[in-house]
Write an enzyme that holds these catalytic residues in place. Structure first.
Site, PDB file in Angstrom:
ATOM      1  N   SER A 176      23.355  25.805 -41.750  1.00 31.67           N
ATOM      2  CA  SER A 176      22.586  26.264 -40.590  1.00 31.67           C
ATOM      3  C   SER A 176      22.690  27.773 -40.379  1.00 31.67           C
ATOM      4  CB  SER A 176      23.069  25.545 -39.328  1.00 31.67           C
ATOM      5  OG  SER A 176      22.780  24.177 -39.417  1.00 31.67           O
ATOM      6  N   VAL A 228      21.893  20.588 -38.961  1.00 33.89           N
ATOM      7  CA  VAL A 228      22.733  19.632 -38.234  1.00 33.89           C
ATOM      8  C   VAL A 228      24.160  20.146 -38.256  1.00 33.89           C
ATOM      9  CG1 VAL A 228      23.652  17.281 -38.170  1.00 33.89           C
ATOM     10  CG2 VAL A 228      21.254  17.672 -38.789  1.00 33.89           C
ATOM     11  N   ILE A 265      27.943  19.517 -36.918  1.00 34.00           N
ATOM     12  CA  ILE A 265      28.807  18.470 -36.355  1.00 34.00           C
ATOM     13  C   ILE A 265      30.192  19.061 -36.119  1.00 34.00           C
ATOM     14  CG2 ILE A 265      29.824  16.182 -36.723  1.00 34.00           C
ATOM     15  CD1 ILE A 265      27.332  15.496 -38.383  1.00 34.00           C
ATOM     16  N   HIS A 305      34.786  26.560 -35.955  1.00 35.89           N
ATOM     17  CA  HIS A 305      33.619  26.855 -36.787  1.00 35.89           C
ATOM     18  C   HIS A 305      32.305  26.450 -36.104  1.00 35.89           C
ATOM     19  CE1 HIS A 305      33.784  28.191 -41.029  1.00 35.89           C
ATOM     20  NE2 HIS A 305      32.488  27.945 -40.971  1.00 35.89           N
ATOM     21  N   PHE A 347      13.165  25.135 -32.647  1.00 32.84           N
ATOM     22  CA  PHE A 347      14.613  24.990 -32.783  1.00 32.84           C
ATOM     23  C   PHE A 347      14.966  23.545 -33.146  1.00 32.84           C
ATOM     24  CE2 PHE A 347      18.873  24.462 -30.767  1.00 32.84           C
ATOM     25  CZ  PHE A 347      19.565  25.355 -31.577  1.00 32.84           C
ATOM     26  N   ARG A 399      20.072  10.782 -33.362  1.00 34.14           N
ATOM     27  CA  ARG A 399      19.003  11.763 -33.142  1.00 34.14           C
ATOM     28  C   ARG A 399      18.114  11.957 -34.374  1.00 34.14           C
ATOM     29  NH1 ARG A 399      22.801  11.858 -29.840  1.00 34.14           N
ATOM     30  NH2 ARG A 399      22.588  12.615 -27.708  1.00 34.14           N
TER      31      ARG A 399
HETATM   32  C1  DLZ Z   1      30.960  25.831 -43.001  1.00 33.29           C
HETATM   33  C2  DLZ Z   1      30.104  24.837 -42.302  1.00 33.29           C
HETATM   34  C3  DLZ Z   1      30.684  23.818 -41.533  1.00 33.29           C
HETATM   35  C4  DLZ Z   1      32.149  23.687 -41.370  1.00 33.29           C
HETATM   36  N1  DLZ Z   1      29.946  22.891 -40.928  1.00 33.29           N
HETATM   37  C5  DLZ Z   1      28.596  22.963 -41.027  1.00 33.29           C
HETATM   38  C6  DLZ Z   1      27.778  22.002 -40.382  1.00 33.29           C
HETATM   39  O1  DLZ Z   1      28.221  21.053 -39.737  1.00 33.29           O
HETATM   40  N2  DLZ Z   1      26.423  22.151 -40.496  1.00 33.29           N
HETATM   41  C7  DLZ Z   1      25.848  23.182 -41.194  1.00 33.29           C
HETATM   42  O2  DLZ Z   1      24.614  23.277 -41.227  1.00 33.29           O
HETATM   43  N3  DLZ Z   1      26.621  24.085 -41.836  1.00 33.29           N
HETATM   44  C8  DLZ Z   1      27.957  24.002 -41.786  1.00 33.29           C
HETATM   45  N4  DLZ Z   1      28.738  24.909 -42.414  1.00 33.29           N
HETATM   46  C9  DLZ Z   1      28.088  25.897 -43.323  1.00 33.29           C
HETATM   47  C10 DLZ Z   1      27.584  27.166 -42.612  1.00 33.29           C
HETATM   48  O3  DLZ Z   1      26.408  26.907 -41.871  1.00 33.29           O
HETATM   49  C11 DLZ Z   1      27.252  28.241 -43.683  1.00 33.29           C
HETATM   50  O4  DLZ Z   1      26.413  27.690 -44.649  1.00 33.29           O
HETATM   51  C12 DLZ Z   1      28.491  28.792 -44.383  1.00 33.29           C
HETATM   52  O5  DLZ Z   1      29.426  29.236 -43.459  1.00 33.29           O
HETATM   53  C13 DLZ Z   1      28.093  29.951 -45.326  1.00 33.29           C
HETATM   54  O6  DLZ Z   1      27.529  31.036 -44.593  1.00 33.29           O
END
Ligand code: DLZ
Length: 164
Positions: free
Chosen positions: A64, A88, A90, A96, A121, A135
């Protein structure tokens, strides 16, 4: 804990014609089992409003956090009337989630205001995997929010063309 109700978008009294629109979907790949039905829901919703498959571009990014920059670069080409950013998030056991959710939300808002092109969004910020599944319409009583994002995209893009 299960949610009492999953809310969805109340349909507009007006029908919006998406047949001339050029739509961009950018989706993250994190939490793919939820992302995939959300993207499918958005595509189905766009098609039901007349958006042509040939005018619907779909790009993926890793997470994201990568959504805003990719949407910004793509919109700068002038090839799209509206974008839907789908991710998404979580919540885990560290901070983080909070940082990515906040940064991504603020940045997507800035991108649409700077570009003067609507960005829908489509980022779910869920406390549990079960909330995300509901969802995406994957559990009984759930609702696929991708359907709502497709509706919002066509409405916003059509309204934007009326204003300018
Ligand atoms: C690192 C990370 C984590 C822990 N969780 C998610 C998540 O639940 N959903 C998501 O879309 N991305 C997650 N990311 C990755 C970060 O969005 C991003 O891709 C990395 O930090 C690299 O910039």
């Amino acid at each position: 804990m299960a949610d009492a109700t999953i809310k969805g978008l109340t349909a507009s009294t007006e029908q919006f014609d998406g047949s001339d629109l050029r739509v961009l979907i950018v989706h993250a790949r994190w939490n793919w089992t939820v992302i995939e039905p959300l993207v499918q829901g958005a595509v189905k919703s766009l098609a039901s409003q007349g958006v042509k498959e040939s005018k619907t571009a779909i790009m993926s990014v890793s997470g994201s956090f990568e959504l805003p920059s990719t949407v910004q670069i793509a919109l700068s080409t002038g090839r799209y009337d509206v974008a839907i950013a789908i991710g998404v998030l979580i919540k885990g056991s560290t901070m983080h989630f909070e940082y990515i959710a906040e940064a991504t939300t603020q940045a997507l808002m800035r991108v649409q205001l700077d570009a003067r092109i609507p960005v829908i969004f489509g980022v779910l910020t869920c406390l549990t995997e079960e909330q995300a599944q509901a969802r995406a319409g994957l559990t009984p009583g759930g609702h696929n929010h991708g359907l709502d994002w497709g509706l919002a995209a066509v409405e916003q893009a059509v309204k934007a063309t009326r204003i300018v």
